[in-house]
Design a protein around this motif. Sequence first.
Motif, PDB file in Angstrom:
ATOM      1  N   GLN A  42      -1.589   4.524  -5.838  1.00 11.94           N
ATOM      2  CA  GLN A  42      -1.960   4.670  -4.427  1.00 11.94           C
ATOM      3  C   GLN A  42      -3.333   4.066  -4.131  1.00 11.94           C
ATOM      4  O   GLN A  42      -3.649   3.788  -2.981  1.00 11.94           O
ATOM      5  CB  GLN A  42      -1.927   6.135  -4.016  1.00 11.94           C
ATOM      6  CG  GLN A  42      -0.525   6.669  -3.890  1.00 11.94           C
ATOM      7  CD  GLN A  42      -0.501   8.101  -3.396  1.00 11.94           C
ATOM      8  OE1 GLN A  42      -1.503   8.645  -2.961  1.00 11.94           O
ATOM      9  NE2 GLN A  42       0.666   8.710  -3.461  1.00 11.94           N
ATOM     10  N   TYR A  67       6.410  -3.545  -7.231  1.00 12.05           N
ATOM     11  CA  TYR A  67       5.152  -3.769  -6.520  1.00 12.05           C
ATOM     12  C   TYR A  67       5.377  -4.553  -5.222  1.00 12.05           C
ATOM     13  O   TYR A  67       4.509  -5.292  -4.777  1.00 12.05           O
ATOM     14  CB  TYR A  67       4.161  -4.511  -7.418  1.00 12.05           C
ATOM     15  CG  TYR A  67       4.037  -3.893  -8.784  1.00 12.05           C
ATOM     16  CD1 TYR A  67       3.569  -2.593  -8.932  1.00 12.05           C
ATOM     17  CD2 TYR A  67       4.415  -4.585  -9.919  1.00 12.05           C
ATOM     18  CE1 TYR A  67       3.473  -2.007 -10.179  1.00 12.05           C
ATOM     19  CE2 TYR A  67       4.318  -4.011 -11.176  1.00 12.05           C
ATOM     20  CZ  TYR A  67       3.851  -2.722 -11.295  1.00 12.05           C
ATOM     21  OH  TYR A  67       3.761  -2.149 -12.522  1.00 12.05           O
ATOM     22  N   ASP A  68       6.523  -4.369  -4.607  1.00 16.22           N
ATOM     23  CA  ASP A  68       6.908  -5.191  -3.460  1.00 16.22           C
ATOM     24  C   ASP A  68       6.205  -4.832  -2.158  1.00 16.22           C
ATOM     25  O   ASP A  68       6.326  -5.546  -1.173  1.00 16.22           O
ATOM     26  CB  ASP A  68       8.419  -5.154  -3.250  1.00 16.22           C
ATOM     27  CG  ASP A  68       8.946  -3.757  -2.969  1.00 16.22           C
ATOM     28  OD1 ASP A  68       8.216  -2.768  -3.157  1.00 16.22           O
ATOM     29  OD2 ASP A  68      10.122  -3.664  -2.561  1.00 16.22           O
ATOM     30  N   LYS A  69       5.423  -3.764  -2.129  1.00 15.43           N
ATOM     31  CA  LYS A  69       4.765  -3.339  -0.894  1.00 15.43           C
ATOM     32  C   LYS A  69       3.326  -3.827  -0.765  1.00 15.43           C
ATOM     33  O   LYS A  69       2.690  -3.616   0.248  1.00 15.43           O
ATOM     34  CB  LYS A  69       4.771  -1.805  -0.787  1.00 15.43           C
ATOM     35  CG  LYS A  69       6.152  -1.179  -0.885  1.00 15.43           C
ATOM     36  CD  LYS A  69       6.947  -1.400   0.371  1.00 15.43           C
ATOM     37  CE  LYS A  69       8.218  -0.592   0.344  1.00 15.43           C
ATOM     38  NZ  LYS A  69       9.417  -1.342   0.151  1.00 15.43           N
ATOM     39  N   ILE A  70       2.802  -4.459  -1.802  1.00 14.88           N
ATOM     40  CA  ILE A  70       1.418  -4.957  -1.769  1.00 14.88           C
ATOM     41  C   ILE A  70       1.384  -6.402  -2.269  1.00 14.88           C
ATOM     42  O   ILE A  70       2.330  -6.857  -2.923  1.00 14.88           O
ATOM     43  CB  ILE A  70       0.473  -4.071  -2.620  1.00 14.88           C
ATOM     44  CG1 ILE A  70       0.893  -4.061  -4.085  1.00 14.88           C
ATOM     45  CG2 ILE A  70       0.406  -2.650  -2.072  1.00 14.88           C
ATOM     46  CD1 ILE A  70      -0.081  -3.354  -4.995  1.00 14.88           C
ATOM     47  N   ASN A  72       0.933  -9.555  -4.506  1.00 15.68           N
ATOM     48  CA  ASN A  72       1.051  -9.784  -5.938  1.00 15.68           C
ATOM     49  C   ASN A  72       0.727 -11.230  -6.247  1.00 15.68           C
ATOM     50  O   ASN A  72       1.249 -12.139  -5.585  1.00 15.68           O
ATOM     51  CB  ASN A  72       2.492  -9.551  -6.389  1.00 15.68           C
ATOM     52  CG  ASN A  72       2.847  -8.105  -6.526  1.00 15.68           C
ATOM     53  OD1 ASN A  72       3.135  -7.676  -7.614  1.00 15.68           O
ATOM     54  ND2 ASN A  72       2.831  -7.359  -5.437  1.00 15.68           N
ATOM     55  N   HIS A  85       8.138 -11.536  -2.836  1.00 18.41           N
ATOM     56  CA  HIS A  85       7.111 -10.534  -3.096  1.00 18.41           C
ATOM     57  C   HIS A  85       5.933 -10.999  -3.942  1.00 18.41           C
ATOM     58  O   HIS A  85       5.048 -10.207  -4.212  1.00 18.41           O
ATOM     59  CB  HIS A  85       7.692  -9.269  -3.748  1.00 18.41           C
ATOM     60  CG  HIS A  85       8.840  -8.685  -3.030  1.00 18.41           C
ATOM     61  ND1 HIS A  85       8.742  -8.216  -1.735  1.00 18.41           N
ATOM     62  CD2 HIS A  85      10.122  -8.484  -3.398  1.00 18.41           C
ATOM     63  CE1 HIS A  85       9.913  -7.744  -1.348  1.00 18.41           C
ATOM     64  NE2 HIS A  85      10.760  -7.906  -2.336  1.00 18.41           N
TER      65      HIS A  85
END
Length: 108
Positions: A42, A67-70, A72, A85
């Motif tokens: 988080q 880690y697809d929400k931030i 990379n 991503h």
Amino acid sequence: MANVVLYIATSLDGKIARTNDQLDWLFAVEGEGDNGYADFFQTVGAVIMGRKTYEEVLVLEPDGYPYDKIPNYILTRSPDREAEHVTFTDEPIEQLIGRLKQDIDGDI
């Protein structure tokens, strides 16, 4: 400004994988749940990893990229690749980190 945090699973003798490149020992951990990984994650605003690690993550997580929400960034000698991503880059790590520290909310 973002901090750069190294998060790596390593054995006490400093090894990441067995001599045959296997990571099976990673799954023989004690404790319940994720041992605090969700809380740690988080705080992360971007992920940087090498190409071989990225390819191993794809094998270990067949149900979806974790880690697809931030943002990379995958360090590689062949940055002309494309994948969902992630951004493949051959940008020098010092330069990449310097740029991300200015732009990322959370740790790198």
